[in-house]
Design an enzyme around this catalytic site. Structure first.
Site, mmCIF file in Angstrom:
data_model
loop_
_atom_site.group_PDB
_atom_site.id
_atom_site.type_symbol
_atom_site.label_atom_id
_atom_site.label_comp_id
_atom_site.label_asym_id
_atom_site.label_seq_id
_atom_site.Cartn_x
_atom_site.Cartn_y
_atom_site.Cartn_z
ATOM 1 N N ASP A 2 -3.611 -11.905 -0.431
ATOM 2 C CA ASP A 2 -3.755 -12.983 -1.400
ATOM 3 C C ASP A 2 -4.745 -12.624 -2.509
ATOM 4 O OD1 ASP A 2 -5.814 -12.930 0.416
ATOM 5 O OD2 ASP A 2 -5.835 -15.082 0.806
ATOM 6 N N TYR A 3 -5.843 -11.957 -2.149
ATOM 7 C CA TYR A 3 -6.846 -11.552 -3.135
ATOM 8 C C TYR A 3 -6.241 -10.584 -4.158
ATOM 9 C CZ TYR A 3 -10.816 -8.975 -5.080
ATOM 10 O OH TYR A 3 -11.693 -8.351 -5.939
#
Length: 389
Positions: A232-233
């Protein structure tokens, strides 16, 4: 023997920094969260959305959580249910819902596609390749939604926005472990999460993210993030690097897992700390922003400059922090929490007392256990799977 630094300048800077993030997070919680979204796009013209739902195993709340997605009030969307293993009991849950809602555009993908070490990406790959719409919504299995949740997120997807994310929170559930989770996700977590986003720092978790598929495709698609555990990052970073803005939904990403305990919460916090340390080395100074350590440092500075009693200042500062956190919690909750103030006090104290132990545990062991695998983290966010011999 431990001694405080002789120059007290750092402590006032820390105090001002903490005051600013408390103010920003509390204000945003009150003014932005749990508010009715202004309709920016006519309902009938909202963009089509492909919902990618990664599933593994069954907990007591899974079917009820999933069913809320079949009851969304949205003009055009598809539900793509993803299960990795052919013997996973989640398959039966999916088939039951597919039979109950034949008019909902939903498909089940079984088997996944091995493209890297990230099991979530591997699970989602076939569905991502088969997604039909311009917006992709990746949402974890433990999340439940309201009928207008997707409408709220889609209305945040304005012309210059490439990603809409939901602030993680926790639904009302029974037991002290549930209270502990709710206190953390209503106080410490949103304080850093909201203040970062208000400041312009892209802070996103992958529990509920609506993204433009063409931007992900430009970055190489989901396969480009399969080498990372914290996909996600890096997905958010790829979108930001291409000049797109982020927007936070007015509704929170409501976690409603039926399986929870204090041990599971602690394990989860340690895993997240390991990932932050691995990706952002500056995380090493994170403990000084926690209540007890910060109060001690600022109390020492107050004693050095004003000759105030350190212990008295420490207790007063912790009390102010405790009250500010309760205000923050009510803002995220959208009202008073379901538990008593005594339960809040006990959960708050235990959560704050766990922070140093969690941080030291994260430093001690660089490996993480996630889903069915174990992984060794590498500097920069990549990882390698540890295979049993």
């Amino acid at each position: 023997m431990f001694s405080f630094p002789k120059n007290p300048v750092f402590a006032p800077v820390l105090f001002i920094y903490l005051f600013i993030i408390f103010y920003k997070s509390c204000a945003c919680s009150r003014l932005h969260l749990n508010k009715k979204t202004t309709e920016k796009v006519p309902y009938s013209k909202l963009a089509g959305v492909s919902l990618l739902k990664p599933l593994k195993g069954v907990d007591p709340n899974l079917i009820n959580n999933l069913e809320t997605f079949f009851e969304l009030d949205y003009p055009k969307y598809e539900i793509l249910l993803c299960v990795q293993d052919h013997d996973d009991p989640a398959i039966d849950v999916c088939k039951k819902l597919l039979g109950k809602y034949p008019n909902v555009d939903a498909r089940l993908f079984i088997g996944g596609k091995k493209v890297g070490i990230n099991p979530k990406i591997n699970n989602l790959m076939p569905a991502y390749e088969g997604a039909r719409y311009e917006l992709v919504w990746i949402c974890d299995s433990g999340i439940r939604v309201k009928p207008d949740t997707l409408t709220d997120m889609a209305n945040q997807m304005t012309e210059k926005v490439g990603l809409v994310h939901g602030l993680p929170y926790v639904a009302d559930r029974q037991g002290f472990a549930a209270t502990l989770e709710q206190v953390y996700f209503g106080t410490s977590h949103p304080r850093s999460y909201i203040s970062a986003n208000v400041t312009g720092i892209k802070c996103v978790t992958g529990m509920s993210c609506l993204m433009r598929k063409d931007i992900l495709d430009q970055a190489g698609g989901l396969i480009a993030f399969a080498q990372y555990i914290a996909e996600d990052y890096f997905m958010a970073k790829a979108i930001a690097d291409r000049g797109w803005k982020f927007s936070m939904a007015t509704q929170v990403a409501m976690q409603n897992s039926g399986s929870y305990s204090i041990a599971q919460f602690q394990s989860r916090m340690i895993r997240w700390a390991k990932l932050r340390i691995n990706m952002l080395p500056a995380t090493i100074i994170e403990p000084i922003s926690e209540c007890f350590v910060a109060s001690l440092l600022i109390g020492w500075a107050a004693h050095h400059v004003f000759r105030w009693d350190i212990m008295v200042f420490f207790l007063c500062h912790c009390l102010a922090w405790f009250i500010s956190d309760y205000i923050q919690l009510r803002g995220v909750q959208g009202g008073p929490p379901s538990f008593s103030k005594l339960d809040y006090a006990v959960a708050w104290f235990i959560r704050e007392s766990m922070t140093i132990q969690i941080f030291l545990s994260a430093l001690w062991d660089p490996t993480i256990s996630w889903r069915a695998g174990r992984y060794r983290l590498r500097c920069g966010g990549t990882a390698e799977e540890i295979l049993d011999v």
